[in-house]
Design an enzyme around this catalytic site. Structure first.
Site, short mmCIF file in Angstrom:
data_model
loop_
_atom_site.label_atom_id
_atom_site.label_comp_id
_atom_site.label_asym_id
_atom_site.label_seq_id
_atom_site.Cartn_x
_atom_site.Cartn_y
_atom_site.Cartn_z
N SER A 31 -6.14 7.74 -6.62
CA SER A 31 -7.17 8.77 -6.60
C SER A 31 -8.21 8.56 -5.51
O SER A 31 -8.57 9.52 -4.79
CB SER A 31 -7.86 8.84 -7.97
OG SER A 31 -8.42 7.58 -8.32
N GLU A 106 2.63 -0.14 -0.89
CA GLU A 106 1.23 -0.50 -0.65
C GLU A 106 1.12 -1.92 -0.11
O GLU A 106 0.35 -2.18 0.82
CB GLU A 106 0.43 -0.37 -1.95
CG GLU A 106 0.16 1.06 -2.38
CD GLU A 106 -0.55 1.17 -3.71
OE1 GLU A 106 -1.13 2.23 -3.98
OE2 GLU A 106 -0.53 0.19 -4.48
#
Length: 231
Positions: A31, A106
């Site tokens: 987010s 990531e």
């Protein structure tokens, strides 16, 4: 008191200060990282020349839609700056990441970064890692074996389920994620080494000695944390 979404936006906005023309920028997932990508896209539309390497298919799609040129490591083998979120940030900038299921890519992008910056709100700060479920990405065939080994280590886990009840969550690389039950991690380095040595484990959510800076938005300001910062 600002809302959590407002705090996330403040942290994402501060991260723009570290972006310069000509950079290769690592685009995180989740987010807060998504807010950063949207802000970066606005700068690109205003004329900023950068290229992005995304840590997930979702981030790559969003970046491309916003006009950010998305490249792979075949075009650049490192990023100048990578901006990503975290599920927990502990002293030394030890992290738990992977709540969004993108931990493998990531960590790949983070590992190839000259400067790895975390953006977060103050709720992510902890003294000890482990309040958040630790994700472990596994090859599907090895799931029963890894589940048993995690249990033997004292970390019972469950297979992450996809939203909407469609079955097991499948990562961008076609793997499963085991979410370990929340519990304080006494020695993250030791646990990371145990996980690294498990056959069938692709990656885990302990990001240790990787982050250079954390931009953490609180009630009054965005605070800069380094690995040396006292929490």
């Amino acid at each position: 008191m600002p809302t959590q979404d407002e705090l996330k936006l403040q942290a994402a906005q501060r991260a723009l200060d570290f972006i310069e023309p000509g950079m290769v920028v690592g685009l995180g997932s989740g987010s807060t990282a998504t807010l950063f990508i949207k802000l970066l896209g606005e700068k690109v539309k205003q004329g900023l020349k950068i290229r992005g390497i995304a840590s997930s298919e979702d981030s790559a799609k969003l970046g491309a839609e916003l006009g950010i040129p998305i490249i792979g490591f075949d075009k650049a083998t490192e990023t100048d700056v990578t901006v990503d979120g975290a599920d927990e940030v502990a002293p030394g900038l030890a992290l738990i990441k992977g709540g969004g299921g993108k931990l493998l890519r990531e960590k790949i992008v983070a590992s190839a970064s000259k400067k790895f910056i975390i953006v977060a709100d103050a709720s992510k700060i902890v003294q000890k890692l482990g309040k958040f479920k630790l994700p472990v990405e596994v090859i599907p065939m090895a799931e029963p074996l890894v589940t048993e080994r995690l249990r033997a280590l004292g970390y019972p886990s469950s297979i992450r389920q996809a939203k909407g009840g469609s079955g097991n969550y499948i990562t961008d690389e076609g793997n499963l994620i085991l979410d370990c039950d929340p519990m304080q991690v006494a020695d993250p380095e030791v646990l990371a080494a145990e996980l690294d040595g498990m056959v069938g484990v692709v990656e885990h959510g302990l990001f240790l000695d990787m982050a250079d800076l954390a931009l953490v938005a609180g009630a009054d300001s965005v605070v800069e944390y380094t690995p040396e910062t006292k929490f």
